[in-house]
Write a protein that holds these residues in place. Structure first.
Motif, PDB file in Angstrom:
ATOM      1  N   VAL A  90       0.705  -1.206   0.021  1.00  0.00           N
ATOM      2  CA  VAL A  90      -0.152  -0.105   0.000  1.00  0.00           C
ATOM      3  C   VAL A  90       0.818   1.323  -0.089  1.00  0.00           C
ATOM      4  O   VAL A  90       0.574   2.275  -0.757  1.00  0.00           O
ATOM      5  CB  VAL A  90      -0.948  -0.048   1.082  1.00  0.00           C
ATOM      6  CG1 VAL A  90      -1.484   1.213   1.321  1.00  0.00           C
ATOM      7  CG2 VAL A  90      -1.881  -1.018   1.023  1.00  0.00           C
ATOM      8  N   ASP A  91       1.976   1.443   0.699  1.00  0.00           N
ATOM      9  CA  ASP A  91       3.052   2.462   0.831  1.00  0.00           C
ATOM     10  C   ASP A  91       3.573   2.698  -0.421  1.00  0.00           C
ATOM     11  O   ASP A  91       3.590   3.619  -0.770  1.00  0.00           O
ATOM     12  CB  ASP A  91       3.988   2.246   1.930  1.00  0.00           C
ATOM     13  CG  ASP A  91       3.458   2.348   3.279  1.00  0.00           C
ATOM     14  OD1 ASP A  91       2.324   2.957   3.516  1.00  0.00           O
ATOM     15  OD2 ASP A  91       3.990   1.942   4.306  1.00  0.00           O
ATOM     16  N   TYR A  92       3.688   1.517  -1.136  1.00  0.00           N
ATOM     17  CA  TYR A  92       4.272   1.634  -2.561  1.00  0.00           C
ATOM     18  C   TYR A  92       3.559   2.234  -3.313  1.00  0.00           C
ATOM     19  O   TYR A  92       3.792   3.007  -4.057  1.00  0.00           O
ATOM     20  CB  TYR A  92       4.922   0.273  -3.018  1.00  0.00           C
ATOM     21  CG  TYR A  92       5.403   0.167  -4.214  1.00  0.00           C
ATOM     22  CD1 TYR A  92       6.502   0.574  -4.873  1.00  0.00           C
ATOM     23  CD2 TYR A  92       4.360  -0.388  -5.135  1.00  0.00           C
ATOM     24  CE1 TYR A  92       6.992   0.550  -6.159  1.00  0.00           C
ATOM     25  CE2 TYR A  92       5.055  -0.673  -6.628  1.00  0.00           C
ATOM     26  CZ  TYR A  92       6.180   0.055  -7.168  1.00  0.00           C
ATOM     27  OH  TYR A  92       6.397   0.058  -8.320  1.00  0.00           O
ATOM     28  N   ALA A  93       2.295   1.682  -3.380  1.00  0.00           N
ATOM     29  CA  ALA A  93       1.201   2.091  -4.467  1.00  0.00           C
ATOM     30  C   ALA A  93       0.954   3.924  -4.232  1.00  0.00           C
ATOM     31  O   ALA A  93       0.758   4.443  -5.031  1.00  0.00           O
ATOM     32  CB  ALA A  93      -0.330   1.295  -4.032  1.00  0.00           C
ATOM     33  N   ARG A  94       0.855   4.244  -3.022  1.00  0.00           N
ATOM     34  CA  ARG A  94       0.589   5.584  -2.510  1.00  0.00           C
ATOM     35  C   ARG A  94       1.678   6.395  -3.256  1.00  0.00           C
ATOM     36  O   ARG A  94       1.468   7.477  -3.679  1.00  0.00           O
ATOM     37  CB  ARG A  94       0.595   5.975  -0.986  1.00  0.00           C
ATOM     38  CG  ARG A  94      -0.734   5.263  -0.358  1.00  0.00           C
ATOM     39  CD  ARG A  94      -0.433   5.283   0.988  1.00  0.00           C
ATOM     40  NE  ARG A  94      -1.906   4.919   1.629  1.00  0.00           N
ATOM     41  CZ  ARG A  94      -2.180   4.601   2.837  1.00  0.00           C
ATOM     42  NH1 ARG A  94      -1.054   4.668   3.898  1.00  0.00           N
ATOM     43  NH2 ARG A  94      -3.280   4.452   3.411  1.00  0.00           N
ATOM     44  N   GLU A 106      -2.191  14.585 -13.621  1.00  0.00           N
ATOM     45  CA  GLU A 106      -3.556  13.780 -13.642  1.00  0.00           C
ATOM     46  C   GLU A 106      -3.397  12.566 -12.753  1.00  0.00           C
ATOM     47  O   GLU A 106      -2.476  12.304 -12.501  1.00  0.00           O
ATOM     48  CB  GLU A 106      -4.045  13.360 -15.129  1.00  0.00           C
ATOM     49  CG  GLU A 106      -2.995  12.155 -15.798  1.00  0.00           C
ATOM     50  CD  GLU A 106      -3.403  11.801 -17.086  1.00  0.00           C
ATOM     51  OE1 GLU A 106      -4.286  12.640 -17.662  1.00  0.00           O
ATOM     52  OE2 GLU A 106      -2.959  10.888 -17.342  1.00  0.00           O
ATOM     53  N   PRO A 107      -4.489  12.293 -12.139  1.00  0.00           N
ATOM     54  CA  PRO A 107      -4.722  10.963 -11.547  1.00  0.00           C
ATOM     55  C   PRO A 107      -4.225   9.688 -12.169  1.00  0.00           C
ATOM     56  O   PRO A 107      -4.657   9.598 -13.522  1.00  0.00           O
ATOM     57  CB  PRO A 107      -5.936  10.919 -10.935  1.00  0.00           C
ATOM     58  CG  PRO A 107      -6.697  11.672 -11.908  1.00  0.00           C
ATOM     59  CD  PRO A 107      -5.957  12.723 -12.474  1.00  0.00           C
ATOM     60  N   VAL A 108      -3.550   8.706 -11.646  1.00  0.00           N
ATOM     61  CA  VAL A 108      -3.593   7.460 -12.401  1.00  0.00           C
ATOM     62  C   VAL A 108      -4.559   6.663 -12.541  1.00  0.00           C
ATOM     63  O   VAL A 108      -5.526   6.748 -11.858  1.00  0.00           O
ATOM     64  CB  VAL A 108      -2.367   6.822 -11.312  1.00  0.00           C
ATOM     65  CG1 VAL A 108      -2.806   6.293 -10.087  1.00  0.00           C
ATOM     66  CG2 VAL A 108      -1.564   5.530 -12.284  1.00  0.00           C
ATOM     67  N   ARG A 109      -4.482   6.022 -13.631  1.00  0.00           N
ATOM     68  CA  ARG A 109      -5.485   4.960 -14.040  1.00  0.00           C
ATOM     69  C   ARG A 109      -5.664   3.630 -12.939  1.00  0.00           C
ATOM     70  O   ARG A 109      -4.473   3.478 -12.591  1.00  0.00           O
ATOM     71  CB  ARG A 109      -5.496   4.414 -15.497  1.00  0.00           C
ATOM     72  CG  ARG A 109      -5.904   5.649 -16.376  1.00  0.00           C
ATOM     73  CD  ARG A 109      -5.787   5.433 -17.726  1.00  0.00           C
ATOM     74  NE  ARG A 109      -6.994   4.385 -18.128  1.00  0.00           N
ATOM     75  CZ  ARG A 109      -8.233   4.722 -18.449  1.00  0.00           C
ATOM     76  NH1 ARG A 109      -8.448   6.258 -18.633  1.00  0.00           N
ATOM     77  NH2 ARG A 109      -9.193   4.143 -18.556  1.00  0.00           N
ATOM     78  N   ILE A 110      -6.660   3.139 -12.657  1.00  0.00           N
ATOM     79  CA  ILE A 110      -6.739   1.973 -11.779  1.00  0.00           C
ATOM     80  C   ILE A 110      -5.691   0.564 -12.228  1.00  0.00           C
ATOM     81  O   ILE A 110      -5.021   0.235 -11.575  1.00  0.00           O
ATOM     82  CB  ILE A 110      -7.966   1.505 -11.807  1.00  0.00           C
ATOM     83  CG1 ILE A 110      -8.972   2.635 -11.264  1.00  0.00           C
ATOM     84  CG2 ILE A 110      -8.080   0.490 -10.396  1.00  0.00           C
ATOM     85  CD1 ILE A 110      -8.539   3.552 -10.133  1.00  0.00           C
ATOM     86  N   GLN A 111      -5.954   0.406 -13.424  1.00  0.00           N
ATOM     87  CA  GLN A 111      -5.253  -0.638 -14.229  1.00  0.00           C
ATOM     88  C   GLN A 111      -3.642  -0.316 -14.201  1.00  0.00           C
ATOM     89  O   GLN A 111      -2.833  -1.285 -14.187  1.00  0.00           O
ATOM     90  CB  GLN A 111      -5.580  -0.764 -15.698  1.00  0.00           C
ATOM     91  CG  GLN A 111      -4.904  -2.159 -16.088  1.00  0.00           C
ATOM     92  CD  GLN A 111      -5.341  -2.623 -17.361  1.00  0.00           C
ATOM     93  OE1 GLN A 111      -6.707  -2.530 -17.607  1.00  0.00           O
ATOM     94  NE2 GLN A 111      -4.877  -3.329 -18.033  1.00  0.00           N
ATOM     95  N   THR A 112      -3.222   0.922 -14.390  1.00  0.00           N
ATOM     96  CA  THR A 112      -1.738   1.261 -14.366  1.00  0.00           C
ATOM     97  C   THR A 112      -1.278   0.913 -12.887  1.00  0.00           C
ATOM     98  O   THR A 112      -0.058   0.232 -12.883  1.00  0.00           O
ATOM     99  CB  THR A 112      -1.535   2.778 -14.719  1.00  0.00           C
ATOM    100  OG1 THR A 112      -2.023   2.829 -15.847  1.00  0.00           O
ATOM    101  CG2 THR A 112       0.010   3.236 -14.492  1.00  0.00           C
ATOM    102  N   LEU A 117       1.843  -3.070  -9.084  1.00  0.00           N
ATOM    103  CA  LEU A 117       1.807  -3.820  -7.824  1.00  0.00           C
ATOM    104  C   LEU A 117       2.121  -5.142  -8.378  1.00  0.00           C
ATOM    105  O   LEU A 117       2.765  -5.937  -7.860  1.00  0.00           O
ATOM    106  CB  LEU A 117       0.612  -3.589  -6.961  1.00  0.00           C
ATOM    107  CG  LEU A 117       0.409  -2.434  -6.412  1.00  0.00           C
ATOM    108  CD1 LEU A 117      -1.031  -2.006  -6.012  1.00  0.00           C
ATOM    109  CD2 LEU A 117       1.167  -2.226  -5.144  1.00  0.00           C
ATOM    110  N   ALA A 118       1.510  -5.563  -9.462  1.00  0.00           N
ATOM    111  CA  ALA A 118       1.741  -6.961 -10.008  1.00  0.00           C
ATOM    112  C   ALA A 118       3.117  -7.310 -10.266  1.00  0.00           C
ATOM    113  O   ALA A 118       3.845  -8.294 -10.232  1.00  0.00           O
ATOM    114  CB  ALA A 118       0.610  -7.106 -11.000  1.00  0.00           C
TER     115      ALA A 118
END
Length: 236
Positions: A90-94, A106-112, A117-118
């Motif tokens: 979660v910290d990495y994703a933030r 711009e906000p990042v897309r969900i799939q990006t 993370l994958a």
């Protein structure tokens, strides 16, 4: 657990395939996710929601137990599996969400962010001296085009997109109910009520309203919100 027979010893190394082409350490990580607390995600064209419950004893401060995390203004996630591994992811994703905002305004897309993370999880299933992340993330959010999204990541490094899904203990039964009752015309309030209903039906143990943890995001407002106790109690 020590294995016996032709596959004995193949679970001691992360990078060694068994004769059947299996990586047992990755399978053990998947088992850690399957034994986690049930998490349910639902979406329609009006938004998406996460519904889960927290497990704690009477001596623990329930406010310190987190199952749902906000990753950016327009997205968040619920976790299943090892909490320590999940917190690192979660910290990495933030950080990656903010890097994308600073770079592209711009906000990042969900799939990006799901793919990032994958990719990290896949690396930890390929190198010696490490172990796979014993955690799966169930991510919900709204893309810049206004479309609600649900994605999941696996300890193996794979990821999927869903209309509705569940992770953790009794997730198969929860998905069966979702397949029957979920539709794209449901309001955000109806999604929350359906999520609570499925969670109750799919959970063997009794739980109180303070154990529930719910988050929603509207397709119109695009603001991820973790619901307070009074609003959760109103739904019940």
């Amino acid at each position: 657990m020590m294995r016996r027979g032709d596959d004995a010893g193949y679970d001691r190394s992360l990078t060694m395939f068994s004769p059947e082409g299996r990586l047992y350490q990755v399978e053990y990580a998947l088992e850690a996710v399957r034994r986690g607390t049930l998490v349910i995600a639902l979406k329609s064209k009006y938004g998406a929601t996460l519904v889960t419950r927290k497990k704690f004893t009477k001596l623990m401060d329930s406010s310190t137990i987190e199952k749902i995390f906000q990753m950016d203004e327009h997205m968040g996630c619920a976790i299943a599996g090892l909490h320590a591994d999940s917190r690192i992811l979660v910290d990495y994703a933030r950080v990656q969400c903010q890097v994308h905002r600073l770079t592209y305004s711009e906000p990042v897309r969900i799939q990006t962010i799901t793919r990032k993370l994958a990719d990290i999880k896949q690396q930890y299933s390929q190198h010696g001296g490490v172990r796979p992340f014993g955690s799966s993330l169930l991510i919900v959010g709204v893309d810049p085009d206004g479309m609600p999204r649900i994605t999941t990541t696996s300890p193996s490094g794979t990821y999927w997109s869903w209309r509705g899904t569940a992770m953790g203990r009794n997730s198969d039964a929860a998905r069966e109910t979702l397949n029957k009752e979920l539709n794209d015309e449901m309001s955000l309030e109806e999604l929350v009520k359906l999520g609570i209903k499925i969670l109750k039906e799919s959970t063997d143990e009794e739980f109180e309203d303070e154990n529930l943890s719910i988050a929603t995001i509207s397709a119109e407002e695009r603001k991820f919100e973790l619901l307070k106790y009074d609003r959760i109690k109103a739904y019940l």
